[in-house]
Design a protein around this motif. Structure first.
Motif, PDB file in Angstrom:
ATOM      1  N   ARG A 250       3.672  13.865 -40.691  1.00  0.00           N
ATOM      2  CA  ARG A 250       2.462  14.298 -40.032  1.00  0.00           C
ATOM      3  C   ARG A 250       2.275  13.306 -38.912  1.00  0.00           C
ATOM      4  N   ARG A 251       2.351  13.806 -37.680  1.00  0.00           N
ATOM      5  CA  ARG A 251       2.317  12.881 -36.546  1.00  0.00           C
ATOM      6  C   ARG A 251       0.921  12.307 -36.386  1.00  0.00           C
TER       7      ARG A 251
ATOM      8  N   ARG B  10      -9.934   8.265 -37.413  1.00  0.00           N
ATOM      9  CA  ARG B  10     -10.699   7.626 -38.501  1.00  0.00           C
ATOM     10  C   ARG B  10     -10.230   6.192 -38.695  1.00  0.00           C
ATOM     11  N   PRO B  11     -11.161   5.316 -39.067  1.00  0.00           N
ATOM     12  CA  PRO B  11     -10.727   3.939 -39.350  1.00  0.00           C
ATOM     13  C   PRO B  11      -9.858   3.889 -40.604  1.00  0.00           C
ATOM     14  N   TYR B  12      -9.028   2.869 -40.680  1.00  0.00           N
ATOM     15  CA  TYR B  12      -8.114   2.686 -41.812  1.00  0.00           C
ATOM     16  C   TYR B  12      -8.830   2.830 -43.150  1.00  0.00           C
TER      17      TYR B  12
ATOM     18  N   LYS C  30      -0.594   6.760 -45.276  1.00  0.00           N
ATOM     19  CA  LYS C  30      -0.776   7.023 -43.847  1.00  0.00           C
ATOM     20  C   LYS C  30      -0.142   5.916 -43.011  1.00  0.00           C
ATOM     21  N   VAL C  31      -0.312   4.681 -43.461  1.00  0.00           N
ATOM     22  CA  VAL C  31       0.130   3.538 -42.677  1.00  0.00           C
ATOM     23  C   VAL C  31       0.908   2.577 -43.563  1.00  0.00           C
ATOM     24  N   GLY C  32       2.113   2.249 -43.148  1.00  0.00           N
ATOM     25  CA  GLY C  32       2.870   1.214 -43.834  1.00  0.00           C
ATOM     26  C   GLY C  32       2.836  -0.021 -42.958  1.00  0.00           C
ATOM     27  N   ALA C  33       2.496  -1.161 -43.544  1.00  0.00           N
ATOM     28  CA  ALA C  33       2.356  -2.353 -42.714  1.00  0.00           C
ATOM     29  C   ALA C  33       3.157  -3.512 -43.281  1.00  0.00           C
ATOM     30  N   LEU C  34       3.780  -4.239 -42.379  1.00  0.00           N
ATOM     31  CA  LEU C  34       4.398  -5.509 -42.740  1.00  0.00           C
ATOM     32  C   LEU C  34       3.634  -6.564 -41.972  1.00  0.00           C
TER      33      LEU C  34
ATOM     34  N   PRO D 141       4.854   6.798 -44.929  1.00  0.00           N
ATOM     35  CA  PRO D 141       3.722   6.983 -44.016  1.00  0.00           C
ATOM     36  C   PRO D 141       4.142   7.417 -42.615  1.00  0.00           C
ATOM     37  N   PRO D 142       3.279   8.162 -41.932  1.00  0.00           N
ATOM     38  CA  PRO D 142       3.554   8.563 -40.555  1.00  0.00           C
ATOM     39  C   PRO D 142       3.397   7.429 -39.546  1.00  0.00           C
ATOM     40  N   VAL D 143       2.734   6.335 -39.976  1.00  0.00           N
ATOM     41  CA  VAL D 143       2.543   5.202 -39.069  1.00  0.00           C
ATOM     42  C   VAL D 143       3.143   3.952 -39.695  1.00  0.00           C
TER      43      VAL D 143
END
Lengths: 251, 278
Positions: free
Chosen positions: B41-42, B106-108, B117-121, B189-191
């Motif tokens: 989902r972009r 929308r905020p995180y 939705k968001v994968g973060a390192l 996640p898309p992001v």
């Protein structure tokens, strides 16, 4: 609700996958066993003060309550480390990206810690009572062990919630443990010794003293139920303070 | 040789529609491989007047920009430029003094299960040293109701299957970094937001990350990566965002920034010179 359930599941896994929990619980049981044995021998020698006597006999559960004055520190350490280790090991930011709701995160941590300290506390209470009973000899009374053990569990669950909330507010393990020790161990005798009503009153409102009233079923200076309520107020206060600080300060 | 994202998109055909709200099918557990058909989902990252002050210091100063899906966006700037603070605000860790950081509007923190939705390192040290890599990822998966089968998938993808049962405190920096990437991929996640992803990695790892970022962008994901390694960015990024003293210095395709310069390093110094002096 699903978010909270997922967060609780994650905190449950986190709690049981470091060694801290095993060391703390082992320490709690050892302290309880050793303390119960020692206090039972004191009582048998007639060296124990009258607050633990009921109609001239010593309920074994009450000996477990006395031993809890040491053993509770291991439970408190477990609870506060569940929170402060997130800061000391640098995992807090990761944790907050998993569960961004500060309230739900703290609820999840508190729930997991309370469940563990309740069950382990009740088990420790039973162990303490069972060790004390034979050592008390003719003086002993086994009847009240299970209800006392459940009360110990309830007290430790609330104390655990307080320690988690305080840890979230103060962040550092050392400062958190120092504050907890002051409130539970150091301040009460300092305030109780002088015959000053105000100081004694403050001591009675501290969580450890209130918990002791509740556990021993003392009705002086207030009913045992009120003792439990006071500990609950500390727990809620710690939780609210923890939420507020988590929300206010950057991670 | 890298393949530019727009070419990859052509190869990938149906999964690369232009509507960034498009869904394409691929269930959890399909491995996140490089083939088309990934469910992506972009999603768009939008910074809207994003500002952060620490006392009198302005760390991030009114950033307005969009980070788009389907490409690797490099996020550059000198130390103290505000990169990490910006990334932390996108992830809801730091609260903006003013302005907003939004993911698809929308905020995180508004997302129920944000790891999907968001994968973060953020930093390699996001793991308790006493916990095993697998336990860490199991707890992480549970926290966002991600099927546990994903844990072994991302461990394999990051080449950590053999060490997953060892406590993270015994791992090398590079392995910690790989675990962080595995965690970022966990929710499919898309992001993806990666802060210095090649930090501590061996040449093999650097190459892996480079290919992975290209692959993820090719699947239509939004990849935002901060780095000081300009040569690395030059071969990985499609688009660059450069900030200095918390302000936006450039937001342009790589080739436009490179135009007239021998290397990204030269272009970077030309851009940030002013900000370093202030």
């Amino acid at each position: 609700m699903t978010v909270l359930r997922a967060a609780i599941g994650a905190e449950w896994i986190k709690l049981w996958t470091t060694r801290t929990v095993w060391w703390s619980l082992a320490a709690a049981l050892v302290l309880m066993a050793a303390g119960a044995a020692q206090y039972a021998l004191y009582a048998e020698n007639g060296d124990l003060d009258a607050t633990v006597l009921r109609d001239g006999r010593v309920p074994a559960g009450n000996v477990a309550v006395l031993a809890l004055s040491f053993a509770q520190l291991a439970f408190v350490a477990l609870a506060m480390l569940a929170m402060t280790s997130e800061y000391s090991t640098g995992t807090m930011r990761a944790t907050l990206t998993w569960v961004p709701s500060r309230v739900k995160l703290l609820l999840a941590k508190s729930a997991v810690v309370a469940a563990v300290t309740f069950v382990a506390g009740a088990v420790a209470g039973i162990v303490g009572g069972l060790i004390a009973k034979p050592l008390l000899g003719d003086l002993g009374e086994a009847g009240g062990i299970p209800p006392t053990a459940l009360r110990i569990g309830a007290y430790l669950a609330l104390l655990g919630v307080f320690a988690v909330g305080l840890g979230a507010a103060l962040r550092g393990p050392v400062v958190t443990l120092v504050v907890l020790l002051m409130l539970i161990v150091v301040l009460p005798p300092l305030l109780q010794v002088p015959d000053v009503a105000v100081l004694n009153g403050i001591a009675d409102a501290l969580p450890g003293v209130a918990g002791n009233h509740f556990l021993l079923g003392d009705s002086d200076p207030y009913a045992p139920g009120l003792g439990l309520l006071i500990v609950a107020v500390w727990a809620v206060g710690g939780f609210v303070l923890g939420c507020r600080e988590l929300d206010r300060r950057d991670a | 040789m890298r393949t530019p994202a727009h070419l990859l998109r052509q190869f990938n055909g149906p999964c690369t529609g232009h509507d960034f709200r498009q869904y394409v099918r691929l269930p959890f557990g399909s491995g996140g491989g490089g083939t088309c058909g990934s469910t992506v989902r972009r999603m768009l990252i939008t910074l809207d007047g994003l500002t952060k002050r620490f006392g009198a210091t302005v760390a991030v100063d009114g950033l307005d920009l969009e980070v788009r899906p389907g490409r690797v966006t490099g996020f550059l700037g000198p130390n103290g430029a505000g990169k990490s603070t910006t990334l932390r605000m996108i992830l809801g860790l730091d609260r903006p003094t003013s302005g907003r950081a939004l993911l698809d509007g929308r905020p995180y923190s508004a997302y129920e299960f944000p790891l999907r939705k968001v994968g973060a390192l953020l930093e390699a040290k996001g793991v308790h040293p006493g916990r095993t890599g697998r336990s860490h990822l199991r707890a992480m998966a549970r926290s966002n109701a991600i099927p546990a089968v994903r844990v072994d998938e991302v461990l394999a993808q990051a080449g950590l299957t053999g060490v997953a049962a060892k406590r993270a405190g015994t791992w090398s920096l590079g392995m910690g970094q790989r675990l962080g990437i595995a965690g970022a991929l966990l929710g499919d996640p898309p992001v993806l937001i990666l802060d210095e992803p090649v930090n501590g990695l061996d040449p093999d790892g650097v190459r892996w990350i480079r290919g992975l970022m290209r692959e993820l962008a090719g699947q239509g994901r939004t990849v935002l990566v901060s780095s000081h390694l300009l040569s690395e960015m030059q071969v990985t990024a499609d688009h660059l965002i450069v900030i200095g003293n918390g302000r936006l210095l450039a937001d342009a395709p790589l080739d436009r920034i490179l135009a007239g310069h021998a290397s990204l390093e030269d272009a970077y110094y030309a851009l940030t010179e002013g900000s370093a002096l202030r």
